[in-house]
Design a protein around this motif. Structure first.
Motif, short mmCIF file in Angstrom:
data_model
loop_
_atom_site.label_atom_id
_atom_site.label_comp_id
_atom_site.label_asym_id
_atom_site.label_seq_id
_atom_site.Cartn_x
_atom_site.Cartn_y
_atom_site.Cartn_z
N VAL A 102 -33.83 -11.10 -16.64
CA VAL A 102 -33.17 -11.48 -15.38
C VAL A 102 -33.09 -10.28 -14.45
O VAL A 102 -32.16 -10.15 -13.66
CB VAL A 102 -31.77 -12.09 -15.63
N TYR A 147 -37.14 -11.56 -11.09
CA TYR A 147 -36.44 -12.68 -11.72
C TYR A 147 -35.02 -12.85 -11.18
O TYR A 147 -34.37 -13.84 -11.47
CB TYR A 147 -36.42 -12.52 -13.25
N ARG A 188 -36.80 -18.03 -10.73
CA ARG A 188 -36.97 -18.11 -12.18
C ARG A 188 -38.43 -18.15 -12.62
O ARG A 188 -38.73 -17.82 -13.76
CB ARG A 188 -36.27 -19.36 -12.73
N GLU A 234 -37.68 -24.75 -20.15
CA GLU A 234 -36.24 -24.77 -19.90
C GLU A 234 -35.43 -25.16 -21.15
O GLU A 234 -34.44 -24.49 -21.47
CB GLU A 234 -35.91 -25.66 -18.71
N TYR A 270 -28.61 -18.33 -20.19
CA TYR A 270 -29.69 -18.97 -19.44
C TYR A 270 -29.14 -20.05 -18.50
O TYR A 270 -29.59 -20.17 -17.36
CB TYR A 270 -30.75 -19.56 -20.37
N TYR A 319 -27.76 -18.38 -15.49
CA TYR A 319 -28.88 -17.90 -14.69
C TYR A 319 -29.55 -19.07 -13.96
O TYR A 319 -29.81 -18.99 -12.76
CB TYR A 319 -29.87 -17.20 -15.63
N ARG A 320 -29.77 -20.15 -14.66
CA ARG A 320 -30.42 -21.31 -14.08
C ARG A 320 -29.59 -21.92 -12.95
O ARG A 320 -30.14 -22.42 -11.96
CB ARG A 320 -30.66 -22.35 -15.18
N GLY A 350 -35.66 -22.26 -9.32
CA GLY A 350 -36.89 -22.19 -10.10
C GLY A 350 -38.12 -21.97 -9.26
O GLY A 350 -39.03 -21.26 -9.67
#
Length: 173
Positions: A87, A91, A95, A138, A149, A152-153, A158
């Motif tokens: 990340v 990034y 993503r 994913e 994650y 982060y998502r 994306g």
């Protein structure tokens, strides 16, 4: 300090995967379709520099994103992932920078060669990549990295980059 053998394996695996996956998808296949025959754009000469910039930017971002995986002692290949979720760098903005870079390279070639088949191929690549991301990547990243994650998502798109870098819950850089 990272174990030198692990670091070397990560770099070797990353370079190998770079040639195997994006090298084929963004290099060999477009070459096979187009023969890399440049189109003479004549009065529409501006198209050629735009195409070259798209290719160059795509290659630069692809190499940078791949290097981040090796730095994190892993590879982008699903069989040899990183120990930690990547990340950092690009990034923090999006993503899927590698997939976007590959698409920029392919679309740049479609413009440079004025080849509709290469453009159609880019659309097929996007469809395949999008399906892979949603169906495999994913869920796998969620299983492997859990809440990290998911957080982060939630914060990093994306497919369309953020304007500002995501800093994460701990201000990760």
């Amino acid at each position: 300090m990272a174990h030198p053998a692990a670091s070397a394996r990560a770099w070797i695996g990353t370079v190998f995967f770079l040639f195997l996956a994006p090298g084929v998808v963004a290099g060999l296949v477009p070459w096979t379709i187009s023969g890399w025959r440049r189109h003479d754009w004549g009065e529409a000469w501006i198209v050629e520099p735009i195409a070259l910039v798209a290719i160059a930017v795509g290659v630069a971002f692809l190499l940078y994103a791949f290097a981040l995986f090796a730095i994190h002692r892993g590879t982008p290949a699903p069989v040899a992932p990183t120990e930690t979720l990547v990340v950092t760098g690009v990034y923090r903005f999006v993503r899927n920078p590698m997939y976007l870079a590959v698409l920029a390279i392919i679309l740049g070639q479609a413009l440079l060669f004025a080849n509709w088949w290469v453009a159609f191929y880019a659309a097929l690549v996007f469809l395949a990549v999008f399906t892979f991301v949603k169906g495999y990547e994913e869920p796998t990243l969620t299983d492997r990295y859990g809440g990290q994650y998911l957080d982060y998502r939630r914060h990093v798109p994306g497919w369309w980059p953020r304007f500002t870098p995501w800093r994460g819950e701990e201000g990760a850089q």
